[in-house]
Design a protein around this motif. Structure first.
Motif, short mmCIF file in Angstrom:
data_model
loop_
_atom_site.label_atom_id
_atom_site.label_comp_id
_atom_site.label_asym_id
_atom_site.label_seq_id
_atom_site.Cartn_x
_atom_site.Cartn_y
_atom_site.Cartn_z
N VAL A 14 4.19 11.06 3.20
CA VAL A 14 5.60 10.86 2.88
C VAL A 14 6.41 11.36 4.06
O VAL A 14 6.33 12.54 4.43
CB VAL A 14 6.00 11.61 1.60
N ALA A 24 8.53 11.53 -4.94
CA ALA A 24 7.42 10.61 -4.71
C ALA A 24 6.12 11.37 -4.50
O ALA A 24 5.06 10.97 -5.00
CB ALA A 24 7.71 9.73 -3.50
N VAL A 160 5.05 6.53 2.75
CA VAL A 160 6.32 6.40 2.04
C VAL A 160 7.45 6.78 3.00
O VAL A 160 7.49 7.91 3.49
CB VAL A 160 6.37 7.30 0.80
N HIS A 282 8.76 -2.91 0.96
CA HIS A 282 7.46 -2.53 1.49
C HIS A 282 7.06 -3.52 2.57
O HIS A 282 7.60 -4.63 2.66
CB HIS A 282 6.39 -2.53 0.39
N ALA A 287 5.88 1.86 1.95
CA ALA A 287 6.94 1.63 0.97
C ALA A 287 8.15 2.45 1.37
O ALA A 287 8.04 3.57 1.86
CB ALA A 287 6.48 2.03 -0.43
N ILE A 289 11.82 4.17 0.05
CA ILE A 289 12.50 4.63 -1.16
C ILE A 289 13.84 5.24 -0.78
O ILE A 289 14.08 5.65 0.36
CB ILE A 289 11.65 5.65 -1.96
N ASP A 310 12.89 5.17 -7.83
CA ASP A 310 11.95 4.57 -6.88
C ASP A 310 10.63 5.33 -6.86
O ASP A 310 9.55 4.73 -6.90
CB ASP A 310 12.53 4.63 -5.45
N ALA A 311 10.73 6.64 -6.77
CA ALA A 311 9.54 7.48 -6.62
C ALA A 311 8.60 7.32 -7.79
O ALA A 311 7.37 7.18 -7.63
CB ALA A 311 9.96 8.94 -6.46
N LEU A 314 7.13 3.70 -7.87
CA LEU A 314 6.11 3.56 -6.83
C LEU A 314 4.81 4.22 -7.26
O LEU A 314 3.73 3.63 -7.11
CB LEU A 314 6.62 4.18 -5.53
N TYR A 331 5.94 -3.09 -6.86
CA TYR A 331 7.00 -2.11 -6.65
C TYR A 331 8.26 -2.79 -6.12
O TYR A 331 9.37 -2.59 -6.65
CB TYR A 331 6.52 -1.03 -5.69
#
Length: 412
Positions: A14, A24, A160, A282, A287, A289, A310-311, A314, A331
């Motif tokens: 992330v 996330a 992410v 994505h 992805a 967010i 979103d988190a 996902l 997603y």
């Protein structure tokens, strides 16, 4: 192959340690990923401002078992509404009406309180601060994504991008897409001790500007203001002095809030939004967010709420030992239409509450008062498609206040 059913220890990286990135990371760890969070700043201490969490974000946090803890730490919004610059109430709302409409009410807490709660859910060794990370390969079938740091490259089965409105990850994925555009207004935020005289939470719509005042649970007040100004401007003396010039003649308790602030308490930033939506959230094994995917004006108070949504979505779709690419496509299919609609709705709200002409403001205020007299549900109806959202998975904890359903509703 990494990212498939035969992959050992699927690894998610992330990029960005804000509210969306931390949420996330928690969701992905709960789903079975090994997670590393890379944050450019030297610490995860956020800027000094508040965040309102609507029922939709609370339900997402229920999925992580954190909803009840957030509600315990937060101030619950009671009776309040929208006021005119002279103090007249244009719209009156209540917690009971919001509860009936959305199955929950707005809660407010300091961003640092929420970040501390999220950090406590993650093992210390998965958080790395002071790391300048950039995406150098989004990966694809048969190859992992690559994130480059000062200490070398990190290969990941999933990346992410939670690196905010100026997202370098977004630029790497969609280099030709327009950057976020200036909304036409700047924003100030401050947290000060509460004034002696009690007040109801409110947002005030004046000539070309907005002021909001909301109590926190610890006895302080979170306030914010916006005004139509050219991009890139700054006060010649201090931002507190600028607030005094613009808002000190507005109704109580606004003058007292400004007077209680120290110059260093006042934060200012121009507001930008990604008004042209991305084609997807994505690409490859990456992805996006939060603001990296769909930066929006704060007029609906949904920026952080949508990052939390979103988190959780996902984490639901990106199962570590399933078809990652199908999951990321799902997603995007779930999030792009919803967030695009909210970005555009926030932009329309910004035009409405920043009117400058006296005749059009008088018409707007009359319509608001009339609608409010006809009943709170008429006013709240405009938020129905936002606040009544349910996550696609049931909560891991009891989560009585804003309990989730087992399926995601049809997108509007």
């Amino acid at each position: 192959m990494p990212g498939t059913a035969n992959s050992p220890e699927p690894h998610a990286v992330v990029i960005g340690g804000g509210i969306g990135g931390l949420t996330a990371a928690i969701g992905l760890r709960n789903a079975g990923w090994r997670v590393t969070v890379l944050e450019r700043a030297g610490s995860l201490e956020p800027i000094g401002s508040g965040i309102g969490l609507a029922p939709n974000a609370q339900r997402a946090l229920d999925v992580l078992g954190l909803g009840d803890r957030v509600r315990e730490l937060a101030a619950w919004e009671g009776a309040g509404g929208v006021r005119a610059q002279d103090g007249r109430w244009l719209v009156r709302t209540s917690a009971a009406a919001t509860e009936r409409a959305f199955g929950g009410t707005l809660v407010l807490l300091h961003r640092a309180t929420l970040v501390d709660l999220l950090v406590a859910e993650l093992p210390a060794d998965c958080l790395r601060t002071g790391v300048d990370a950039r995406l150098t390969d989004p990966g694809g079938p048969g190859r992992r994504a690559v994130v480059t740091t000062g200490d070398g490259d990190i290969e990941a089965d999933l990346v992410v991008g939670a690196d905010g409105i100026n997202s370098a990850v977004r630029t790497a994925l969609f280099p030709a897409h327009p950057a976020p555009a200036y909304t036409g207004f700047t924003a100030w935020r401050l947290i000060v001790p509460a004034p002696e005289r009690p007040f109801a939470p409110h947002e005030t719509w004046g000539r070309g500007g907005v002021w909001g005042t909301h109590p926190l649970k610890d006895g302080r007040v979170y306030a914010y203001a916006t005004a139509l100004v050219p991009e890139g401007g700054r006060a010649p003396d201090s931002e507190k002095a600028e607030l005094e010039r613009r808002f000190a003649r507005w109704h109580d308790p606004i003058p007292a809030i400004i007077a209680a602030a120290r110059p260093e308490d006042v934060l200012r930033n121009d507001v930008r939004h990604l008004i042209e939506p991305l084609p997807a959230h994505h690409r490859g094994r990456v992805a996006l967010i939060g603001d990296a995917a769909h930066a929006m004006a704060p007029t609906l108070a949904q920026g952080g709420n949508q990052a939390i949504e979103d988190a959780v979505v996902l984490a639901h779709h990106a199962a570590p030992r399933a078809d990652l690419f199908a999951g990321l496509a799902a997603y995007s299919a779930a999030r792009v239409p919803r967030t695009t609609a909210i970005v555009r709705k926030a932009a329309r709200a910004a035009r409405l509450n920043h009117l400058t002409g006296s005749p059009v403001r008088a018409v707007r205020d009359t319509l608001l008062r009339t609608a409010s007299r006809l009943g709170p549900n008429l006013i709240l109806r405009g938020f129905t498609s936002i606040a009544d959202w349910r996550p696609p998975q049931p909560p891991y904890a009891a989560g009585t206040g804003s309990g989730a359903q087992e399926r995601e509703p049809a997108r509007r």
